[in-house]
Design a protein around this motif. Structure first.
Motif, PDB file in Angstrom:
ATOM      1  N   VAL A 163       7.470  47.389  -4.343  1.00 43.67           N
ATOM      2  CA  VAL A 163       6.591  48.461  -3.877  1.00 43.67           C
ATOM      3  C   VAL A 163       7.020  48.945  -2.492  1.00 43.67           C
ATOM      4  CG1 VAL A 163       4.240  48.929  -3.081  1.00 43.67           C
ATOM      5  CG2 VAL A 163       4.596  47.802  -5.269  1.00 43.67           C
ATOM      6  N   GLN A 164       7.383  48.010  -1.622  1.00 41.66           N
ATOM      7  CA  GLN A 164       7.813  48.387  -0.273  1.00 41.66           C
ATOM      8  C   GLN A 164       9.080  49.235  -0.289  1.00 41.66           C
ATOM      9  OE1 GLN A 164       7.846  44.212   1.188  1.00 41.66           O
ATOM     10  NE2 GLN A 164       6.652  44.980   2.915  1.00 41.66           N
ATOM     11  N   ARG A 165       9.948  48.983  -1.257  1.00 45.21           N
ATOM     12  CA  ARG A 165      11.247  49.673  -1.297  1.00 45.21           C
ATOM     13  C   ARG A 165      11.190  51.022  -2.021  1.00 45.21           C
ATOM     14  NH1 ARG A 165      11.238  46.510   1.953  1.00 45.21           N
ATOM     15  NH2 ARG A 165      12.400  44.544   2.087  1.00 45.21           N
ATOM     16  N   LEU A 166      10.088  51.329  -2.674  1.00 42.76           N
ATOM     17  CA  LEU A 166      10.002  52.558  -3.468  1.00 42.76           C
ATOM     18  C   LEU A 166      10.336  53.841  -2.701  1.00 42.76           C
ATOM     19  CD1 LEU A 166       6.955  52.148  -5.900  1.00 42.76           C
ATOM     20  CD2 LEU A 166       9.318  52.683  -6.515  1.00 42.76           C
ATOM     21  N   PRO A 167       9.806  54.053  -1.489  1.00 35.23           N
ATOM     22  CA  PRO A 167      10.031  55.345  -0.831  1.00 35.23           C
ATOM     23  C   PRO A 167      11.489  55.616  -0.458  1.00 35.23           C
ATOM     24  CG  PRO A 167       8.196  54.159   0.177  1.00 35.23           C
ATOM     25  CD  PRO A 167       8.910  53.183  -0.714  1.00 35.23           C
ATOM     26  N   ASN A 168      12.162  54.614   0.086  1.00 29.54           N
ATOM     27  CA  ASN A 168      13.490  54.863   0.670  1.00 29.54           C
ATOM     28  C   ASN A 168      14.647  54.190  -0.061  1.00 29.54           C
ATOM     29  OD1 ASN A 168      12.297  56.354   2.860  1.00 29.54           O
ATOM     30  ND2 ASN A 168      11.719  54.389   3.789  1.00 29.54           N
ATOM     31  N   HIS A 169      14.339  53.147  -0.849  1.00 29.24           N
ATOM     32  CA  HIS A 169      15.407  52.427  -1.546  1.00 29.24           C
ATOM     33  C   HIS A 169      14.983  52.146  -2.995  1.00 29.24           C
ATOM     34  CE1 HIS A 169      17.446  51.836   2.301  1.00 29.24           C
ATOM     35  NE2 HIS A 169      16.263  51.515   2.792  1.00 29.24           N
TER      36      HIS A 169
ATOM     37  N   ARG B 248     -10.574  50.383  -4.681  1.00 30.21           N
ATOM     38  CA  ARG B 248     -11.629  51.402  -4.649  1.00 30.21           C
ATOM     39  C   ARG B 248     -11.268  52.539  -3.697  1.00 30.21           C
ATOM     40  NH1 ARG B 248     -15.255  46.941  -5.585  1.00 30.21           N
ATOM     41  NH2 ARG B 248     -15.287  46.419  -3.372  1.00 30.21           N
ATOM     42  N   ILE B 249     -10.711  52.180  -2.545  1.00 35.18           N
ATOM     43  CA  ILE B 249     -10.292  53.194  -1.579  1.00 35.18           C
ATOM     44  C   ILE B 249      -9.177  54.046  -2.168  1.00 35.18           C
ATOM     45  CG2 ILE B 249      -9.200  53.565   0.675  1.00 35.18           C
ATOM     46  CD1 ILE B 249     -10.650  50.975   1.590  1.00 35.18           C
ATOM     47  N   LEU B 250      -8.218  53.401  -2.831  1.00 33.63           N
ATOM     48  CA  LEU B 250      -7.104  54.133  -3.431  1.00 33.63           C
ATOM     49  C   LEU B 250      -7.602  55.132  -4.479  1.00 33.63           C
ATOM     50  CD1 LEU B 250      -3.646  52.875  -4.421  1.00 33.63           C
ATOM     51  CD2 LEU B 250      -4.996  54.018  -6.153  1.00 33.63           C
ATOM     52  N   ILE B 251      -8.512  54.710  -5.332  1.00 34.14           N
ATOM     53  CA  ILE B 251      -9.045  55.608  -6.359  1.00 34.14           C
ATOM     54  C   ILE B 251      -9.800  56.766  -5.718  1.00 34.14           C
ATOM     55  CG2 ILE B 251     -10.704  55.791  -8.264  1.00 34.14           C
ATOM     56  CD1 ILE B 251      -9.887  52.922  -9.036  1.00 34.14           C
ATOM     57  N   ASP B 252     -10.552  56.476  -4.648  1.00 37.04           N
ATOM     58  CA  ASP B 252     -11.255  57.545  -3.939  1.00 37.04           C
ATOM     59  C   ASP B 252     -10.266  58.552  -3.361  1.00 37.04           C
ATOM     60  OD1 ASP B 252     -13.723  58.682  -2.774  1.00 37.04           O
ATOM     61  OD2 ASP B 252     -12.791  58.106  -0.874  1.00 37.04           O
ATOM     62  N   GLU B 253      -9.164  58.052  -2.789  1.00 36.88           N
ATOM     63  CA  GLU B 253      -8.130  58.939  -2.258  1.00 36.88           C
ATOM     64  C   GLU B 253      -7.501  59.772  -3.373  1.00 36.88           C
ATOM     65  OE1 GLU B 253      -7.192  59.638   0.753  1.00 36.88           O
ATOM     66  OE2 GLU B 253      -8.248  58.118   1.921  1.00 36.88           O
ATOM     67  N   LEU B 254      -7.266  59.151  -4.511  1.00 36.76           N
ATOM     68  CA  LEU B 254      -6.702  59.889  -5.651  1.00 36.76           C
ATOM     69  C   LEU B 254      -7.607  61.041  -6.070  1.00 36.76           C
ATOM     70  CD1 LEU B 254      -5.181  57.349  -8.232  1.00 36.76           C
ATOM     71  CD2 LEU B 254      -3.984  59.184  -7.016  1.00 36.76           C
ATOM     72  N   ASN B 255      -8.890  60.788  -6.056  1.00 41.12           N
ATOM     73  CA  ASN B 255      -9.852  61.800  -6.484  1.00 41.12           C
ATOM     74  C   ASN B 255      -9.972  62.953  -5.492  1.00 41.12           C
ATOM     75  OD1 ASN B 255     -10.528  60.424  -8.846  1.00 41.12           O
ATOM     76  ND2 ASN B 255     -12.174  59.268  -7.867  1.00 41.12           N
ATOM     77  N   ARG B 256      -9.500  62.723  -4.253  1.00 41.47           N
ATOM     78  CA  ARG B 256      -9.665  63.746  -3.219  1.00 41.47           C
ATOM     79  C   ARG B 256      -8.359  64.384  -2.785  1.00 41.47           C
ATOM     80  NH1 ARG B 256     -11.411  62.318   1.587  1.00 41.47           N
ATOM     81  NH2 ARG B 256     -10.885  60.119   1.507  1.00 41.47           N
ATOM     82  N   THR B 257      -7.242  63.979  -3.414  1.00 36.31           N
ATOM     83  CA  THR B 257      -5.928  64.417  -2.946  1.00 36.31           C
ATOM     84  C   THR B 257      -5.128  65.058  -4.073  1.00 36.31           C
ATOM     85  OG1 THR B 257      -5.911  62.576  -1.374  1.00 36.31           O
ATOM     86  CG2 THR B 257      -3.810  63.669  -1.775  1.00 36.31           C
ATOM     87  N   PHE B 258      -4.470  66.177  -3.756  1.00 34.43           N
ATOM     88  CA  PHE B 258      -3.634  66.859  -4.740  1.00 34.43           C
ATOM     89  C   PHE B 258      -2.178  66.397  -4.657  1.00 34.43           C
ATOM     90  CE2 PHE B 258      -7.141  69.898  -4.177  1.00 34.43           C
ATOM     91  CZ  PHE B 258      -7.513  70.059  -5.497  1.00 34.43           C
ATOM     92  N   VAL B 259      -1.709  66.124  -3.446  1.00 28.34           N
ATOM     93  CA  VAL B 259      -0.311  65.750  -3.245  1.00 28.34           C
ATOM     94  C   VAL B 259      -0.207  64.235  -3.177  1.00 28.34           C
ATOM     95  CG1 VAL B 259       1.700  65.933  -1.749  1.00 28.34           C
ATOM     96  CG2 VAL B 259       0.155  67.886  -2.019  1.00 28.34           C
ATOM     97  N   THR B 260       0.588  63.658  -4.053  1.00 29.05           N
ATOM     98  CA  THR B 260       0.797  62.205  -4.083  1.00 29.05           C
ATOM     99  C   THR B 260       2.301  61.919  -4.063  1.00 29.05           C
ATOM    100  OG1 THR B 260       0.739  62.184  -6.513  1.00 29.05           O
ATOM    101  CG2 THR B 260      -1.340  61.769  -5.349  1.00 29.05           C
ATOM    102  N   PRO B 261       2.713  60.742  -3.582  1.00 31.70           N
ATOM    103  CA  PRO B 261       4.149  60.443  -3.463  1.00 31.70           C
ATOM    104  C   PRO B 261       4.853  60.341  -4.808  1.00 31.70           C
ATOM    105  CG  PRO B 261       2.834  58.508  -2.956  1.00 31.70           C
ATOM    106  CD  PRO B 261       1.894  59.663  -3.048  1.00 31.70           C
TER     107      PRO B 261
ATOM    108  N   VAL C 126      12.777  56.001 -12.123  1.00 29.75           N
ATOM    109  CA  VAL C 126      13.476  56.951 -13.008  1.00 29.75           C
ATOM    110  C   VAL C 126      13.044  58.394 -12.713  1.00 29.75           C
ATOM    111  CG1 VAL C 126      13.662  57.734 -15.394  1.00 29.75           C
ATOM    112  CG2 VAL C 126      13.872  55.300 -14.866  1.00 29.75           C
ATOM    113  N   LYS C 127      11.762  58.576 -12.483  1.00 28.46           N
ATOM    114  CA  LYS C 127      11.252  59.927 -12.200  1.00 28.46           C
ATOM    115  C   LYS C 127      11.676  60.434 -10.821  1.00 28.46           C
ATOM    116  CE  LYS C 127       7.200  59.240 -15.140  1.00 28.46           C
ATOM    117  NZ  LYS C 127       5.728  59.044 -15.175  1.00 28.46           N
ATOM    118  N   LYS C 128      11.881  59.500  -9.906  1.00 30.52           N
ATOM    119  CA  LYS C 128      12.256  59.888  -8.532  1.00 30.52           C
ATOM    120  C   LYS C 128      13.748  60.221  -8.410  1.00 30.52           C
ATOM    121  CE  LYS C 128      10.920  57.450  -5.014  1.00 30.52           C
ATOM    122  NZ  LYS C 128      10.282  58.390  -4.062  1.00 30.52           N
ATOM    123  N   THR C 129      14.561  59.653  -9.291  1.00 25.99           N
ATOM    124  CA  THR C 129      16.026  59.784  -9.129  1.00 25.99           C
ATOM    125  C   THR C 129      16.637  60.673 -10.190  1.00 25.99           C
ATOM    126  OG1 THR C 129      16.297  57.729 -10.414  1.00 25.99           O
ATOM    127  CG2 THR C 129      16.223  57.528  -8.026  1.00 25.99           C
TER     128      THR C 129
END
Length: 206
Positions: free
Chosen positions: A126-132, A57-70, A203-206
């Motif tokens: 999920v933990q490795r998504l940002p850097n690896h 629920r918190i994540l969806i609320d953040e999505l609704n209020r944020t333009f920039v996502t990782p 795929v979209k990140k690389t």
């Protein structure tokens, strides 16, 4: 300003990681329940499911209020939903067993252990998504392989169920157990969807 956007991106990463972590803990509890049929373990699992719902629920609320996502907001939503579905099916498995008075079987335990291992791989992916991201893909592929093994056990379990009904009582018990097996199979399907979404993100990140 850049630091602000980076902090906003980090929010989504942390929330998805939290979801995946809670789901792994819940699958460990599912295994424990199938080993013990302890009502206190069932309650612990139910609490974990509610914790995961709150994080989503918190994540969806953040999505609704944020333009920039990782990464793509659709991918964030899809990954969160799939992970949430896994824990939902784990919880509903236990609820069905209690309601229908179904005892644990070796097939159920095998499926649950595989689901637990797959949840572990999803959590690490999920933990490795940002850097690896390539390592994230490796974990996602391992999760998919484990989910496929769940489906193989499911087919084996159903075939065994219908191998020789003896009377109406036996048929009723078969139908009850098949319902529980289906919940576990559905959990595997949702885990597979989560792994696919992780692969798409990479795929979209690389």
């Amino acid at each position: 300003m850049l630091r602000f956007f980076k902090r906003r991106e980090d929010v989504f990463q942390k929330l998805i990681e939290q979801q995946a972590s809670i789901t792994y803990e819940a699958l460990r509890l599912l295994v424990k329940y199938l080993e013990t049929l302890d009502s206190e373990v069932a309650e612990e699992l139910s609490i974990k499911e509610k914790e995961a719902d709150e994080v989503r629920r918190i994540l969806i609320d953040e999505l609704n209020r944020t333009f920039v996502t990782p990464f793509d907001r659709e991918d964030i939503f899809s990954l969160s939903r799939s992970i949430d579905d896994v824990i939902d099916y784990a919880d509903s498995t236990v609820m069905e067993m209690v309601i229908l008075n179904v005892k644990s079987t070796p097939y159920m335990l095998r499926m649950a252990n595989l689901l637990k291992d797959a949840a572990y791989e999803i959590w690490h992916a999920v933990q490795r998504l940002p850097n690896h991201p390539n390592v994230a893909t490796d974990h996602a592929q391992r999760a998919k392989a484990l989910e496929n093994r769940v489906e193989a056990v499911y087919r084996e379990a159903v075939a065994d169920l219908f191998s020789g009904p003896e009377d109406i009582h036996h048929v009723v018990e078969m139908l009850k157990m098949r319902e529980v097996y289906r919940h576990l199979s559905n959990a595997a399907d949702r885990g597979d969807e989560a792994a696919n979404t992780i692969a798409d993100i990479v795929v979209k990140k690389t």
